[in-house]
Design a protein around this motif. Structure first.
Motif, PDB file in Angstrom:
ATOM      1  N   MET A   1      16.648   3.557   1.431  1.00 40.57           N
ATOM      2  CA  MET A   1      16.424   2.800   2.495  1.00 40.57           C
ATOM      3  C   MET A   1      17.444   3.706   3.439  1.00 40.57           C
ATOM      4  O   MET A   1      18.638   3.320   3.631  1.00 40.57           O
ATOM      5  CB  MET A   1      16.795   1.350   2.305  1.00 40.57           C
ATOM      6  N   GLN A   2      16.922   5.203   3.761  1.00 41.28           N
ATOM      7  CA  GLN A   2      17.800   5.898   5.110  1.00 41.28           C
ATOM      8  C   GLN A   2      17.439   4.794   6.493  1.00 41.28           C
ATOM      9  O   GLN A   2      16.257   4.528   6.471  1.00 41.28           O
ATOM     10  CB  GLN A   2      16.758   7.172   4.805  1.00 41.28           C
ATOM     11  N   LEU A   3      18.463   4.398   6.417  1.00 39.59           N
ATOM     12  CA  LEU A   3      18.222   3.580   7.921  1.00 39.59           C
ATOM     13  C   LEU A   3      17.846   4.982   9.295  1.00 39.59           C
ATOM     14  O   LEU A   3      18.843   5.764   9.225  1.00 39.59           O
ATOM     15  CB  LEU A   3      19.419   2.430   8.159  1.00 39.59           C
ATOM     16  N   PRO A   4      16.899   4.025  10.282  1.00 40.97           N
ATOM     17  CA  PRO A   4      17.192   4.615  11.510  1.00 40.97           C
ATOM     18  C   PRO A   4      18.385   4.314  12.464  1.00 40.97           C
ATOM     19  O   PRO A   4      19.159   3.367  12.415  1.00 40.97           O
ATOM     20  CB  PRO A   4      16.312   4.645  12.200  1.00 40.97           C
ATOM     21  N   VAL A   5      19.124   5.122  12.945  1.00 43.44           N
ATOM     22  CA  VAL A   5      20.213   4.749  13.691  1.00 43.44           C
ATOM     23  C   VAL A   5      20.238   3.533  14.485  1.00 43.44           C
ATOM     24  O   VAL A   5      21.055   2.920  14.293  1.00 43.44           O
ATOM     25  CB  VAL A   5      21.123   6.226  15.105  1.00 43.44           C
TER      26      VAL A   5
ATOM     27  N   ARG B   1       9.078  -0.477   3.433  1.00 46.76           N
ATOM     28  CA  ARG B   1       8.373   1.149   3.999  1.00 46.76           C
ATOM     29  C   ARG B   1       8.567   1.042   5.367  1.00 46.76           C
ATOM     30  O   ARG B   1       7.910  -0.381   5.986  1.00 46.76           O
ATOM     31  CB  ARG B   1       6.855   1.115   3.341  1.00 46.76           C
ATOM     32  N   ARG B   2       9.443   2.026   5.925  1.00 46.80           N
ATOM     33  CA  ARG B   2       9.380   1.368   7.480  1.00 46.80           C
ATOM     34  C   ARG B   2       8.385   2.123   8.508  1.00 46.80           C
ATOM     35  O   ARG B   2       7.321   3.150   7.856  1.00 46.80           O
ATOM     36  CB  ARG B   2      10.494   3.221   7.803  1.00 46.80           C
ATOM     37  N   GLN B   3       7.874   1.609   9.248  1.00 44.94           N
ATOM     38  CA  GLN B   3       6.745   1.450  10.223  1.00 44.94           C
ATOM     39  C   GLN B   3       7.328   0.729  11.718  1.00 44.94           C
ATOM     40  O   GLN B   3       8.231   0.156  11.456  1.00 44.94           O
ATOM     41  CB  GLN B   3       5.722   1.356   9.216  1.00 44.94           C
TER      42      GLN B   3
ATOM     43  N   GLY C   1       1.088  -1.260  -0.197  1.00 44.04           N
ATOM     44  CA  GLY C   1       0.048   0.203  -0.425  1.00 44.04           C
ATOM     45  C   GLY C   1       1.069   0.933  -0.320  1.00 44.04           C
ATOM     46  O   GLY C   1       1.833   1.572  -0.422  1.00 44.04           O
ATOM     47  N   GLU C   2       0.425   2.703   0.990  1.00 48.49           N
ATOM     48  CA  GLU C   2       0.616   3.721   0.334  1.00 48.49           C
ATOM     49  C   GLU C   2       2.480   3.871   1.121  1.00 48.49           C
ATOM     50  O   GLU C   2       2.600   3.361   2.375  1.00 48.49           O
ATOM     51  CB  GLU C   2       0.030   4.490   1.516  1.00 48.49           C
ATOM     52  N   GLY C   3       3.162   4.766   0.864  1.00 50.98           N
ATOM     53  CA  GLY C   3       4.261   4.665   1.422  1.00 50.98           C
ATOM     54  C   GLY C   3       5.547   3.581   0.779  1.00 50.98           C
ATOM     55  O   GLY C   3       6.690   3.413   1.291  1.00 50.98           O
ATOM     56  N   MET C   4       4.743   2.465  -0.022  1.00 50.52           N
ATOM     57  CA  MET C   4       5.934   1.307  -0.291  1.00 50.52           C
ATOM     58  C   MET C   4       7.029   1.650  -1.089  1.00 50.52           C
ATOM     59  O   MET C   4       6.548   2.590  -2.588  1.00 50.52           O
ATOM     60  CB  MET C   4       5.568   0.297  -0.698  1.00 50.52           C
ATOM     61  N   GLN C   5       8.695   2.032  -0.996  1.00 51.19           N
ATOM     62  CA  GLN C   5       9.247   2.270  -2.097  1.00 51.19           C
ATOM     63  C   GLN C   5       9.915   0.647  -2.890  1.00 51.19           C
ATOM     64  O   GLN C   5       9.870  -0.233  -2.082  1.00 51.19           O
ATOM     65  CB  GLN C   5      10.487   2.703  -1.534  1.00 51.19           C
ATOM     66  N   TYR C   6       9.764   0.847  -3.988  1.00 55.12           N
ATOM     67  CA  TYR C   6       9.975  -0.338  -4.863  1.00 55.12           C
ATOM     68  C   TYR C   6      11.486  -0.842  -5.440  1.00 55.12           C
ATOM     69  O   TYR C   6      12.001  -0.125  -5.577  1.00 55.12           O
ATOM     70  CB  TYR C   6       9.159  -1.631  -5.462  1.00 55.12           C
TER      71      TYR C   6
ATOM     72  N   LEU D   1       8.484  -2.892   7.108  1.00 53.91           N
ATOM     73  CA  LEU D   1       7.838  -3.583   6.290  1.00 53.91           C
ATOM     74  C   LEU D   1       8.550  -4.583   5.371  1.00 53.91           C
ATOM     75  O   LEU D   1       8.470  -3.560   3.970  1.00 53.91           O
ATOM     76  CB  LEU D   1       6.205  -3.335   6.145  1.00 53.91           C
ATOM     77  N   VAL D   2       8.401  -5.231   4.944  1.00 55.08           N
ATOM     78  CA  VAL D   2       9.419  -5.698   3.459  1.00 55.08           C
ATOM     79  C   VAL D   2       8.572  -6.990   2.871  1.00 55.08           C
ATOM     80  O   VAL D   2       8.022  -7.394   3.632  1.00 55.08           O
ATOM     81  CB  VAL D   2      10.668  -6.411   4.074  1.00 55.08           C
ATOM     82  N   GLU D   3       8.698  -6.186   2.501  1.00 56.43           N
ATOM     83  CA  GLU D   3       7.465  -7.478   0.796  1.00 56.43           C
ATOM     84  C   GLU D   3       8.490  -7.800  -0.616  1.00 56.43           C
ATOM     85  O   GLU D   3       8.809  -6.684  -1.090  1.00 56.43           O
ATOM     86  CB  GLU D   3       6.436  -5.906   0.203  1.00 56.43           C
ATOM     87  N   TYR D   4       8.417  -8.988  -0.447  1.00 61.66           N
ATOM     88  CA  TYR D   4       8.609 -10.367  -1.909  1.00 61.66           C
ATOM     89  C   TYR D   4       7.687 -10.235  -2.731  1.00 61.66           C
ATOM     90  O   TYR D   4       6.536 -11.235  -2.678  1.00 61.66           O
ATOM     91  CB  TYR D   4       9.107 -11.161  -1.046  1.00 61.66           C
TER      92      TYR D   4
END
Length: 491
Positions: free
Chosen positions: A416-420, A482-484, A291-296, A469-472
């Motif tokens: 993918m900008q990782l949180p520290v 998507r970071r959540q 859904g919304e906010g996913m990067q592929y 959330l990691v989608e294959y």
């Protein structure tokens, strides 16, 4: 330029996290909670090995397994000449760092927890009351959850000429071992080689091995069942999670392939909740998308094609890495795998800390040190004890540290900008003493750059995937993220 992120320093415990699986119809989503599995660690062992040391060592061992030179990995009896794990790195349960789920198998169903592994494709579970697990994470053999085929009316051994037998054996091997019996099996004059049962398998992982026989049985979920699911019935294992493993990689033996899933996804709970059984992450089988906010990111194939083990991995189209907003100059092998299986970037739920080949790690580590700019003193003691570097000593009285951002840039513009907290870990016994980059490498042997079978240059591990959330998406050959927050309370 935005200021660097602040890294809060709460107490951090690194333990196992785990997941449940149920089969699903191809288009129907089934969501299952991730749950905690806290295996036993002997007090004497825990006192001599820092949890992060075991975690780093297991991540490195896992990476070396994925980078093995010999593609015929199902029959290997050893490490294949890879550089050894540091002597301080014992492979104990808290160092496996995996996520697991509960599989319901057989008739009537027997529930079993198994680890989710996107870096392999064979599912296996312990079988029979005489199952032997050497140097495993259970305090006693009686505590190992075991599947009993004799108690399942739908269980059967896989035949020698069944196509699935070639999942664990080469055609040449079966040509020798699968001759038709000239007599009734079990007869006194019947040659031992004339068996109609698929020969035993042996699978080697970075932290050990497992061996047994292939079986087929019914995999169940509420309201549905998948008959004839093929998996390994392991009789003996070494340095393995006691409850078994589910292969979610590419290839016919995998859970997604056997269940006909167009996609699957997971949300990996942050390890700060490892001691809280009241929260969970999730595993989703099937469904329509994130859904919304996913990067592929495009999933790409290694130039080695379907050659094992490279055909099992999920390769990503990486285009760059930045530290503190500045691009890191990396060798070409970080971005694409050649025909020999060397190079490229894969994503793997079974690796804890991300692995970088030395030719990739050094530029990234140098960029981190340069971005810190001498504000914090290097902690050589922490680096020597843990096998992680760089480590920086926490200034006395400080409650946070300003650290550079780490980002992965992919083809198509996804970042993918990782949180520290996903790429630095707190190190120390009791009071916090240092923070370390949660990335491993192998300096004891060469990178093997360009050599046959030297494997992926980057392995994106589960620690870096926390609270994503990691989608294959297997139909569209892409990986979404998507970071959540992955925290949910059980109903």
């Amino acid at each position: 330029m935005a200021p660097p992120p602040l890294f809060p320093l709460p107490p951090l415990l690194i333990l196992l996290v785990i997941v449940p699986l149920f089969p699903t119809a191809a288009r129907t989503a089934t969501t299952l909670p991730l749950y905690r599995h806290l295996p036993h660690v002997a007090e004497a062992v825990a006192s001599h090995h820092h949890p992060l040391s075991r975690l780093a060592a297991a991540s490195l061992a896992r990476a070396l397994h994925l980078k093995r030179r010999d593609p015929n990995h199902h029959s290997q009896k050893g490490s294949g000449g890879h550089p050894s794990v540091p002597a301080t790195a014992a492979l104990y349960p808290h160092s496996y760092g995996g996520y697991a789920f509960t599989a319901s198998l057989g008739t009537p169903p027997q529930p079993l927890p198994v680890l989710l592994d996107t870096g392999s494709h064979l599912t296996w579970v312990p079988c029979t009351s005489s199952y032997e697990c050497r140097n495993c994470s259970s305090p006693s053999a009686s505590a190992v959850p075991v599947f009993h085929p004799k108690n399942s009316s739908s269980s059967r051994l896989v035949g020698c000429r069944n196509p699935s037998c070639q999942w664990v054996h080469s055609a040449a091997n079966l040509a020798t071992k699968c001759r038709r019996a000239p007599c009734s099996p079990g007869a006194a004059n019947c040659p031992a080689a004339a068996s109609n049962v698929c020969p035993p398998y042996a699978v080697v992982y970075g932290s050990g091995s497992t061996a047994g026989l292939l079986i087929a049985d019914t995999l169940r979920a509420p309201g549905r069942a998948v008959p004839g699911f093929v998996l390994g019935c392991s009789l003996v294992s070494v340095h393995q999670p006691p409850s078994g493993l589910a292969g979610f990689g590419r290839g016919a033996p995998s859970v997604p392939a056997q269940l006909g899933l167009p996609k699957f996804s997971y949300c990996l709970l942050s390890r700060r909740f490892d001691d809280n059984a009241a929260v969970s992450g999730s595993l989703v089988l099937g469904g329509t998308g994130g859904g919304e906010g996913m990067q592929y990111v495009p999933l790409v194939k290694s130039a080695a094609g379907d050659k094992l083990p490279y055909g099992v991995y999920y390769y990503l189209a990486l285009r760059g890495v930045t530290v503190g907003g500045k691009a890191v100059r990396l060798p070409a092998r970080a971005f694409a795998a050649n025909a020999a299986g060397s190079g490229g970037t894969i994503v793997d739920s079974g690796t804890t800390f991300t692995y970088l080949d030395p030719t990739v790690f050094q530029p990234v580590a140098d960029a981190v040190v340069a971005a810190v700019g001498g504000r914090y003193k290097r902690s050589k003691d922490a680096e020597d004890e843990l096998g992680l570097h760089p480590c920086f000593a926490l200034p006395q009285g400080a409650r946070s540290m300003a650290l550079p951002e780490l980002s992965f840039h992919f083809e198509g513009g996804a970042v993918m900008q990782l949180p520290v907290e996903n790429y630095f870990v707190v190190a120390g016994r009791g009071a916090v003493e240092a923070i370390c980059l949660a990335v491993v490498t192998d300096f004891s042997g060469g990178s093997g750059a360009g050599n046959e079978g030297s494997g992926p240059a980057i392995i994106l591990g589960s620690f870096q995937q926390q609270n994503y959330l990691v989608e294959y998406d297997l139909e569209k050959e892409r990986l979404g993220f998507r970071r959540q927050s992955c925290t949910s309370s059980p109903s």
